[in-house]
Design a protein around this motif. Structure first.
Motif, PDB file in Angstrom:
ATOM      1  N   VAL A 163       0.834  -1.199   0.000  1.00 14.96           N
ATOM      2  CA  VAL A 163       0.000   0.000   0.000  1.00 14.96           C
ATOM      3  C   VAL A 163       0.874   1.256   0.000  1.00 14.96           C
ATOM      4  O   VAL A 163       0.617   2.216  -0.736  1.00 14.96           O
ATOM      5  CB  VAL A 163      -0.945   0.010   1.220  1.00 14.96           C
ATOM      6  CG1 VAL A 163      -1.636   1.369   1.366  1.00 14.96           C
ATOM      7  CG2 VAL A 163      -1.998  -1.090   1.082  1.00 14.96           C
ATOM      8  N   THR A 164       1.932   1.242   0.800  1.00 18.61           N
ATOM      9  CA  THR A 164       2.835   2.395   0.893  1.00 18.61           C
ATOM     10  C   THR A 164       3.417   2.760  -0.462  1.00 18.61           C
ATOM     11  O   THR A 164       3.459   3.938  -0.853  1.00 18.61           O
ATOM     12  CB  THR A 164       3.984   2.097   1.877  1.00 18.61           C
ATOM     13  OG1 THR A 164       3.436   1.786   3.163  1.00 18.61           O
ATOM     14  CG2 THR A 164       4.915   3.300   2.013  1.00 18.61           C
ATOM     15  N   VAL A 165       3.845   1.745  -1.208  1.00 20.93           N
ATOM     16  CA  VAL A 165       4.445   1.988  -2.520  1.00 20.93           C
ATOM     17  C   VAL A 165       3.390   2.439  -3.526  1.00 20.93           C
ATOM     18  O   VAL A 165       3.586   3.406  -4.261  1.00 20.93           O
ATOM     19  CB  VAL A 165       5.171   0.725  -3.024  1.00 20.93           C
ATOM     20  CG1 VAL A 165       5.593   0.896  -4.483  1.00 20.93           C
ATOM     21  CG2 VAL A 165       6.391   0.436  -2.156  1.00 20.93           C
ATOM     22  N   GLU A 166       2.253   1.751  -3.553  1.00 23.32           N
ATOM     23  CA  GLU A 166       1.241   2.027  -4.574  1.00 23.32           C
ATOM     24  C   GLU A 166       0.603   3.404  -4.424  1.00 23.32           C
ATOM     25  O   GLU A 166       0.259   4.043  -5.418  1.00 23.32           O
ATOM     26  CB  GLU A 166       0.158   0.941  -4.565  1.00 23.32           C
ATOM     27  CG  GLU A 166       0.646  -0.435  -5.001  1.00 23.32           C
ATOM     28  CD  GLU A 166       1.195  -0.454  -6.422  1.00 23.32           C
ATOM     29  OE1 GLU A 166       0.808   0.414  -7.229  1.00 23.32           O
ATOM     30  OE2 GLU A 166       2.022  -1.334  -6.715  1.00 23.32           O
ATOM     31  N   ILE A 167       0.435   3.877  -3.193  1.00 21.73           N
ATOM     32  CA  ILE A 167      -0.180   5.202  -3.013  1.00 21.73           C
ATOM     33  C   ILE A 167       0.882   6.301  -2.934  1.00 21.73           C
ATOM     34  O   ILE A 167       0.566   7.458  -2.705  1.00 21.73           O
ATOM     35  CB  ILE A 167      -1.070   5.255  -1.756  1.00 21.73           C
ATOM     36  CG1 ILE A 167      -0.232   5.102  -0.495  1.00 21.73           C
ATOM     37  CG2 ILE A 167      -2.165   4.223  -1.811  1.00 21.73           C
ATOM     38  CD1 ILE A 167      -1.011   5.404   0.761  1.00 21.73           C
ATOM     39  N   ASN A 168       2.149   5.887  -3.116  1.00 23.16           N
ATOM     40  CA  ASN A 168       3.276   6.829  -3.093  1.00 23.16           C
ATOM     41  C   ASN A 168       3.348   7.596  -1.771  1.00 23.16           C
ATOM     42  O   ASN A 168       3.516   8.820  -1.740  1.00 23.16           O
ATOM     43  CB  ASN A 168       3.193   7.813  -4.262  1.00 23.16           C
ATOM     44  CG  ASN A 168       4.513   8.530  -4.509  1.00 23.16           C
ATOM     45  OD1 ASN A 168       5.588   8.019  -4.202  1.00 23.16           O
ATOM     46  ND2 ASN A 168       4.441   9.727  -5.065  1.00 23.16           N
ATOM     47  N   ALA A 169       3.226   6.869  -0.671  1.00 32.93           N
ATOM     48  CA  ALA A 169       3.374   7.480   0.649  1.00 32.93           C
ATOM     49  C   ALA A 169       4.851   7.736   0.926  1.00 32.93           C
ATOM     50  O   ALA A 169       5.726   7.133   0.307  1.00 32.93           O
ATOM     51  CB  ALA A 169       2.780   6.573   1.722  1.00 32.93           C
ATOM     52  N   ASP A 170       5.117   8.623   1.860  1.00 32.46           N
ATOM     53  CA  ASP A 170       6.502   8.922   2.212  1.00 32.46           C
ATOM     54  C   ASP A 170       7.130   7.793   3.022  1.00 32.46           C
ATOM     55  O   ASP A 170       8.332   7.525   2.893  1.00 32.46           O
ATOM     56  CB  ASP A 170       6.566  10.221   3.033  1.00 32.46           C
ATOM     57  CG  ASP A 170       6.111  11.424   2.218  1.00 32.46           C
ATOM     58  OD1 ASP A 170       6.685  11.642   1.133  1.00 32.46           O
ATOM     59  OD2 ASP A 170       5.191  12.124   2.657  1.00 32.46           O
TER      60      ASP A 170
END
Length: 264
Positions: A163-170
């Motif tokens: 999820v972190t990678v796909e939504i481009n979270a910091d």
């Protein structure tokens, strides 16, 4: 570690061991403190995505069971019972702080199917625009690995990293039952120390992983695998103790606690 204060979009993952006590009782004070911390971050103008485990752990408590059943149908039933209770607890606590939330249940298929993945991203994007905190969990009722089709993530550490990678979270913050990654097993060595920063998850780092949650599916190895995946995608991860959720606010404000995985 002032870098953490620059994080504007953050995925925060909590494991079963944080919200369910070792005796099986629900840790309501910790849940309330966690909700308070997440709401405070949202009030700061940050975009917060919350990944939670604990559905089966809560159902075990509800039904008076001591351990996870082995049969898949029983686990599916417990997941359904526990997920309803889990969301009721979160909704009650978030409502007290006037924070809107939205439930998102995912299976592994979503990340390999372009249309499904885009639908997920669209929904998460709209939730964040509305200042809502998405509460994500694996859909354990249908997430069963079959011979020719994978539905399950295996653990929510992996789910949170994806999820972190796909939504481009910091970054991803994982709350666990330990204060970070130690240089040796803290249960065996009294002089074990927390490693403050790791820029590469290699074999020597993986060898430091030991132990697994009694109620959940994850352990230190799954957290290190998540960190390795995130570093490969130029993302960061912070491993913190979930015993005091206020650690999240302390860490983001610059306090040197937990283990930061960052390649830079």
């Amino acid at each position: 570690m002032a870098i953490k204060n620059k994080w504007k979009k953050i995925v925060i993952k909590v494991g079963t061991s944080t919200i369910v006590k070792k005796d099986g009782n629900i840790n309501l004070p910790v849940i309330n403190q966690l909700v308070q911390a997440l709401t405070a971050l949202s009030d700061q103008g940050r975009e917060i995505i919350f990944v939670t485990s604990g559905a089966i752990g809560l159902a075990l408590h509800q039904l008076g069971l001591k351990k996870r059943p082995k049969s898949i149908p029983e686990q599916q039933a417990l997941a359904a019972i526990g997920q309803a209770n889990l969301m009721a607890i979160y909704n009650q606590n978030f409502s007290f702080y006037h924070q809107i939330t939205g439930q998102v249940l995912l299976t592994y298929d979503v990340f390999s199917n372009p249309v499904m993945k885009q639908n997920m991203l669209n929904a998460l994007g709209e939730l964040l625009k509305k200042k809502a905190i998405p509460i994500i969990n694996e859909n354990d009722v249908i997430a069963v690995d079959e011979m020719d089709h994978q539905h399950s993530f295996g653990d929510n550490d992996h789910l949170a990293a994806l999820v972190t990678v796909e939504i481009n979270a910091d970054a991803l913050i994982i709350l666990s039952d330990v204060n970070g990654l130690y240089d040796k097993n803290p249960h065996l060595f009294s002089d074990a120390k927390t490693i403050k920063r790791i820029d590469n998850v290699d074999d020597s780092v993986m060898q430091l992983a030991s132990g697994k949650s009694l109620l959940g599916k994850g352990g230190m190895r799954t957290k290190l695998s998540a960190a390795e995946y995130l570093i490969q995608h130029n993302k960061q991860m912070l491993l913190l103790s979930g015993e005091d959720p206020q650690n999240i606010l302390k860490a983001i404000s610059g306090e040197s606690i937990g283990t930061l995985f960052a390649h830079e």
